[in-house]
Scaffold this motif. Structure first.
Motif, PDB file in Angstrom:
ATOM      1  N   SER A 164      12.708 -19.915  -7.771  1.00  0.00           N
ATOM      2  CA  SER A 164      13.785 -19.334  -8.589  1.00  0.00           C
ATOM      3  C   SER A 164      13.334 -19.171 -10.034  1.00  0.00           C
ATOM      4  CB  SER A 164      15.025 -20.228  -8.531  1.00  0.00           C
ATOM      5  OG  SER A 164      15.510 -20.331  -7.208  1.00  0.00           O
ATOM      6  N   GLU A 165      12.595 -20.155 -10.540  1.00  0.00           N
ATOM      7  CA  GLU A 165      12.107 -20.055 -11.914  1.00  0.00           C
ATOM      8  C   GLU A 165      11.151 -18.880 -12.054  1.00  0.00           C
ATOM      9  OE1 GLU A 165      10.986 -23.443 -14.955  1.00  0.00           O
ATOM     10  OE2 GLU A 165       9.251 -22.994 -13.692  1.00  0.00           O
ATOM     11  N   ALA A 166      10.325 -18.646 -11.044  1.00  0.00           N
ATOM     12  CA  ALA A 166       9.395 -17.515 -11.093  1.00  0.00           C
ATOM     13  C   ALA A 166      10.152 -16.189 -11.170  1.00  0.00           C
ATOM     14  CB  ALA A 166       8.486 -17.536  -9.867  1.00  0.00           C
ATOM     15  N   ILE A 167      11.269 -16.087 -10.459  1.00  0.00           N
ATOM     16  CA  ILE A 167      12.093 -14.861 -10.518  1.00  0.00           C
ATOM     17  C   ILE A 167      12.649 -14.671 -11.925  1.00  0.00           C
ATOM     18  CG2 ILE A 167      14.202 -13.773  -9.667  1.00  0.00           C
ATOM     19  CD1 ILE A 167      13.682 -15.199  -6.974  1.00  0.00           C
ATOM     20  N   TYR A 168      13.158 -15.761 -12.515  1.00  0.00           N
ATOM     21  CA  TYR A 168      13.673 -15.691 -13.884  1.00  0.00           C
ATOM     22  C   TYR A 168      12.569 -15.255 -14.852  1.00  0.00           C
ATOM     23  CZ  TYR A 168      18.314 -17.789 -13.253  1.00  0.00           C
ATOM     24  OH  TYR A 168      19.628 -18.020 -12.917  1.00  0.00           O
ATOM     25  N   ILE A 169      11.382 -15.837 -14.715  1.00  0.00           N
ATOM     26  CA  ILE A 169      10.289 -15.520 -15.638  1.00  0.00           C
ATOM     27  C   ILE A 169       9.909 -14.050 -15.536  1.00  0.00           C
ATOM     28  CG2 ILE A 169       7.850 -15.947 -16.124  1.00  0.00           C
ATOM     29  CD1 ILE A 169       8.331 -18.877 -15.293  1.00  0.00           C
ATOM     30  N   ARG A 170       9.783 -13.535 -14.313  1.00  0.00           N
ATOM     31  CA  ARG A 170       9.439 -12.115 -14.154  1.00  0.00           C
ATOM     32  C   ARG A 170      10.503 -11.216 -14.772  1.00  0.00           C
ATOM     33  NH1 ARG A 170       8.014 -13.827  -8.781  1.00  0.00           N
ATOM     34  NH2 ARG A 170       5.737 -13.962  -8.566  1.00  0.00           N
ATOM     35  N   SER A 171      11.764 -11.583 -14.577  1.00  0.00           N
ATOM     36  CA  SER A 171      12.858 -10.786 -15.141  1.00  0.00           C
ATOM     37  C   SER A 171      12.822 -10.800 -16.662  1.00  0.00           C
ATOM     38  CB  SER A 171      14.199 -11.325 -14.633  1.00  0.00           C
ATOM     39  OG  SER A 171      15.276 -10.629 -15.216  1.00  0.00           O
ATOM     40  N   MET A 172      12.592 -11.971 -17.255  1.00  0.00           N
ATOM     41  CA  MET A 172      12.546 -12.082 -18.714  1.00  0.00           C
ATOM     42  C   MET A 172      11.366 -11.306 -19.285  1.00  0.00           C
ATOM     43  SD  MET A 172      13.514 -16.148 -18.875  1.00  0.00           S
ATOM     44  CE  MET A 172      13.461 -16.371 -20.644  1.00  0.00           C
ATOM     45  N   VAL A 173      10.225 -11.334 -18.610  1.00  0.00           N
ATOM     46  CA  VAL A 173       9.052 -10.590 -19.068  1.00  0.00           C
ATOM     47  C   VAL A 173       9.298  -9.095 -18.983  1.00  0.00           C
ATOM     48  CG1 VAL A 173       6.644 -10.027 -18.513  1.00  0.00           C
ATOM     49  CG2 VAL A 173       7.392 -12.419 -18.569  1.00  0.00           C
ATOM     50  N   ARG A 174       9.879  -8.632 -17.867  1.00  0.00           N
ATOM     51  CA  ARG A 174      10.156  -7.192 -17.716  1.00  0.00           C
ATOM     52  C   ARG A 174      11.132  -6.699 -18.769  1.00  0.00           C
ATOM     53  NH1 ARG A 174      10.195  -8.206 -12.011  1.00  0.00           N
ATOM     54  NH2 ARG A 174      12.476  -8.354 -12.102  1.00  0.00           N
ATOM     55  N   ASN A 175      12.138  -7.501 -19.077  1.00  0.00           N
ATOM     56  CA  ASN A 175      13.129  -7.076 -20.078  1.00  0.00           C
ATOM     57  C   ASN A 175      12.516  -6.967 -21.470  1.00  0.00           C
ATOM     58  OD1 ASN A 175      15.189  -6.927 -18.205  1.00  0.00           O
ATOM     59  ND2 ASN A 175      15.919  -9.016 -18.579  1.00  0.00           N
ATOM     60  N   ARG A 176      11.617  -7.910 -21.819  1.00  0.00           N
ATOM     61  CA  ARG A 176      11.047  -7.902 -23.174  1.00  0.00           C
ATOM     62  C   ARG A 176       9.917  -6.893 -23.311  1.00  0.00           C
ATOM     63  NH1 ARG A 176      11.484 -11.365 -27.598  1.00  0.00           N
ATOM     64  NH2 ARG A 176      10.836 -10.079 -29.362  1.00  0.00           N
ATOM     65  N   PHE A 177       9.149  -6.678 -22.238  1.00  0.00           N
ATOM     66  CA  PHE A 177       7.995  -5.783 -22.300  1.00  0.00           C
ATOM     67  C   PHE A 177       8.168  -4.630 -21.317  1.00  0.00           C
ATOM     68  CE2 PHE A 177       6.464 -10.072 -23.381  1.00  0.00           C
ATOM     69  CZ  PHE A 177       6.018  -9.836 -24.677  1.00  0.00           C
ATOM     70  N   ALA A 178       9.326  -4.001 -21.383  1.00  0.00           N
ATOM     71  CA  ALA A 178       9.654  -2.925 -20.436  1.00  0.00           C
ATOM     72  C   ALA A 178       8.717  -1.732 -20.573  1.00  0.00           C
ATOM     73  CB  ALA A 178      11.101  -2.481 -20.640  1.00  0.00           C
ATOM     74  N   LYS A 179       8.169  -1.501 -21.772  1.00  0.00           N
ATOM     75  CA  LYS A 179       7.316  -0.331 -22.000  1.00  0.00           C
ATOM     76  C   LYS A 179       5.859  -0.572 -21.612  1.00  0.00           C
ATOM     77  CE  LYS A 179      10.134   1.420 -25.824  1.00  0.00           C
ATOM     78  NZ  LYS A 179      10.153   1.827 -27.258  1.00  0.00           N
ATOM     79  N   GLU A 180       5.515  -1.811 -21.302  1.00  0.00           N
ATOM     80  CA  GLU A 180       4.127  -2.108 -20.963  1.00  0.00           C
ATOM     81  C   GLU A 180       3.880  -1.864 -19.478  1.00  0.00           C
ATOM     82  OE1 GLU A 180       2.277  -2.529 -23.434  1.00  0.00           O
ATOM     83  OE2 GLU A 180       3.904  -2.848 -24.873  1.00  0.00           O
TER      84      GLU A 180
END
Length: 695
Positions: A164-180
């Protein structure tokens, strides 16, 4: 683990009116009563306006087991009454608390442990002879036990599983670095996951890191990528390499620097790189070779750190050793980002010096070095913590810093909590007030401590733990101490316009300094090795610290300024006894170790007497303060009867154990008496004054 965030989210989703009371050690009954009075005012205002379908009202009591009013809070939650008065049905009550459980692994506690409030077995303050402070220090969170009547209302919020933590981390990374691109997002997600897991494993505590650390790491990676790691003109930008460097720095600040030993730090990077090389795709390993290669990330980090710290101007005699370099690098970055930071280390690890160097260098447009003119100046509000600190005093200093920051648009205000670990030993638990202050503060917050705080505070800030000094670091520091008056070969040439007399005087002074330098450098490497052996092989709590080494080197340097003086075994033993004494077995080992390293022969002479050492210390205006340990308070009468101090020029302050003399007002009065005596050039003798030794 997100208890408070969940309540806020549910309240927003239900369109409810949310009233939050952040409870801490300084919370009073009036604070609790007032939050329900505000809820009643909202109900009355809605009824007066004829709005009978208004929003529901939630009263959220956060951290309820951090204050001493558990009886009142139990009545509110269990019986829905406040001091016997029924609470309106339209008021919904929610509460959160941290678990009352012991640590699986007691952390190593550097420095001196202050135990002013420890109960004395058999006294009226100790009903069962149990030291409540010792018990509190064994808890993961410094909280009060939960009453039995309240336990039926407790819901175990639990913690996130690794998946579950891995899902949260991926979501947080995608939201902050959406253009990468997806490669960068995948690399960031994997690196943060491995870092989270390894820190939990090393500290043996699942609550040591949380999603707050993930957010902090992502924010720092973004800042390093956009602000610090800028490409030079005309040079192509490699986005993957740039993001990899930012990721190394971000992970280091949040996870690497918090580890307290060199072994743990090395194992952290080895684990992250090995897991990345095993689980990442071949393409990712090719693009991000520093993260996937053993030791490469740590080498890159050291390079960034050295490049940044070369811009600091240090005063004469101060060494840019590993401790000071790390302290400056991490603290300045956190201050610029207004991220709270706790610097934890033993006495003598350059914690206070770090703040002095920062204040001297970061002066905005008036900075000496052009590099610092690009950054705002800093202004420090200092608060000296003690076991008698209360939450109101800490809050008052914080509010003062915030008010100053509102008008100081071109500077950054720093709230410096000096010896913040001492305040955690207050029975009122005043540091619980920090929980709210550490979340997105408008000012920079820096805490200096000899030991780590509980996880509830540490995971709201970046933690920098000082590791043990290496032999090379000890040698570098010693060389800078003895070269504070630089020899002729290392100093700049005198101006051609100087007079002949000035040139002659300068030449003579430089020659003496050069001679002292040669006398010391012949033995300094052996001294450093001997000290490192003694320092790292101490049994139990540390008795010898870095300041003992600093003072020893300074005193030896001072004694060798005479033309006829030489570094003899007798001279070395005298200064060893003046700086490392206090335990007979320990000083015998110190003398034997230094004699073996420096002279390759045992010391066969007689060590100086206690009276001789006391007299030498009192006659030396540049020495450190003196602590005399005797049985049955014999020291006071002995130093007077031996003629070491004079009644006419000595002020004696005797500590008191009466309850009314343990408050902060009495502490300030005693410190003022010390200041008055210092101003009058008197000798001050403190007897049984444990309550102000740390002040």
């Amino acid at each position: 683990c997100g208890k408070t965030m969940l309540v806020r989210y549910i309240s927003a989703w239900l369109n409810a009116e949310l009233l939050v009371l952040d409870i801490h050690g300084g919370t009073t009954e009036d604070d609790i009563v007032n939050v329900f009075a505000r809820a009643r005012e909202i109900i009355s205002a809605n009824q007066a306006a004829g709005n009978f379908t208004a929003k529901p009202i939630f009263v959220f009591l956060d951290e309820i087991n951090t204050c001493v009013h558990m009886g009142l809070l139990t009545e509110i939650i269990c019986h829905r009454s406040l001091n016997g008065e029924k609470i309106e049905e339209s008021i919904n009550i929610l509460a959160a608390l941290n678990p009352y459980r012991r640590r699986r692994k007691m952390p190593k506690t550097p420095g001196l442990m202050f135990q002013l409030h420890s109960e004395v077995p058999g006294s009226s303050s100790s009903s069962s002879g149990v030291n409540s402070e010792a018990l509190m220090s064994q808890l993961v969170y410094r909280v009060q036990p939960v009453p039995f009547t309240l336990r039926d209302f407790i819901f175990d919020f639990g913690s996130l599983s690794l998946d579950s933590e891995a899902i949260y981390i991926r979501s947080m990374v995608r939201n902050r670095f959406a253009k990468e691109n997806s490669d960068i997002q995948e690399m960031l997600s994997l690196a943060i996951q491995y870092a989270q897991y390894k820190v939990r494993e090393l500290e043996e505590e699942e609550s040591s890191v949380s999603l707050r650390d993930v957010k902090r790491a992502i924010d720092l990676i973004h800042w390093f990528n956009t602000v610090v790691l800028k490409s030079k003109r005309g040079r192509a930008v490699n986005q993957e390499r740039k993001f990899e460097a930012a990721t190394i720095l971000g992970l280091a600040f949040v996870y690497y620097y918090r580890l307290g030993t060199n072994f743990e730090r090395s194992s952290f990077w080895n684990y992250v790189s090995s897991q990345f090389s095993i689980n990442a795709s071949k393409r990712l390993k090719t693009l991000f070779k520093f993260i996937s290669t053993r030791n490469a990330a740590e080498e890159q980090l050291q390079k960034f750190q050295a490049d940044f710290c070369k811009h600091f101007v240090l005063e004469d005699g101060i060494a840019m050793n590993e401790a000071l370099m790390e302290n400056l690098f991490v603290t300045v970055i956190c201050v610029l980002n207004r991220i709270p930071i706790f610097v934890v280390g033993k006495p003598g690890t350059s914690k206070t010096l770090t703040m002095q160097v920062i204040a001297n260098n970061l002066q905005g447009k008036q900075s000496q070095i052009a590099f610092w003119t690009k950054f705002p100046s800093v202004y420090i509000f200092q608060y000296q913590c003690s076991p008698m600190s209360d939450s109101h005093s800490i809050r008052h200093q914080f509010d003062m810093a915030v008010r100053y920051q509102k008008h100081a648009t071109e500077s950054i205000t720093i709230l410096l909590l000096d010896e913040v670990g001492l305040a955690e030993h207050s029975p009122d638990m005043p540091l619980k007030v920090l929980h709210g202050m550490l979340i997105d503060p408008p000012v920079a917050i820096v805490g200096l401590s000899n030991w780590t705080l509980d996880p509830a505070k540490m995971n709201r800030a970046i933690c920098l733990q000082r590791t043990e000094p290496s032999p090379d670091d000890i040698l570098l520091t010693g060389r800078n101490i003895i070269s504070s008056k630089a020899p002729a070969s290392a100093s700049a040439s005198t101006s051609s316009s100087a007079s002949a007399a000035s040139a002659s005087s300068s030449s003579s002074s430089s020659a003496k300094a050069d001679d002292t330098w040669k006398k010391m450098t012949d033995h300094l490497q052996a001294i450093s090795r001997a000290y490192h052996e003694v320092y790292t092989n101490q049994k139990g709590r540390d008795f010898i610290g870095m300041r003992d080494y600093y003072s020893f080197v300074k005193q030896v340097r001072s004694s060798l300024k005479s033309d006829s003086a030489t570094f003899s075994q007798e001279l070395m033993v005298e200064y060893l006894c003046r700086n490392f004494n206090g335990k007979q077995e320990l000083i015998d080992n110190v003398i034997a170790t230094f004699s073996r390293h420096c002279f390759d022969a045992p010391f066969t002479g007689t060590a100086p007497s206690s009276r001789f050492l006391l007299q030498k210390n009192l006659q030396d205006n540049n020495c450190r303060n003196l602590m005399v340990l005797t049985k049955n308070d014999a020291a006071l009468s002995l130093i007077f009867s031996c003629g070491l101090v004079d009644y006419k020029t000595t002020t004696v302050l005797i500590g008191s154990r009466f309850p009314d003399d343990q408050n902060e007002l009495h502490l300030v009065q005693q410190i003022n008496q010390v200041k008055y005596a210092m101003a009058a050039a008197k000798t001050v003798v403190l007897v049984n004054h444990d309550n102000i030794y740390e002040a």
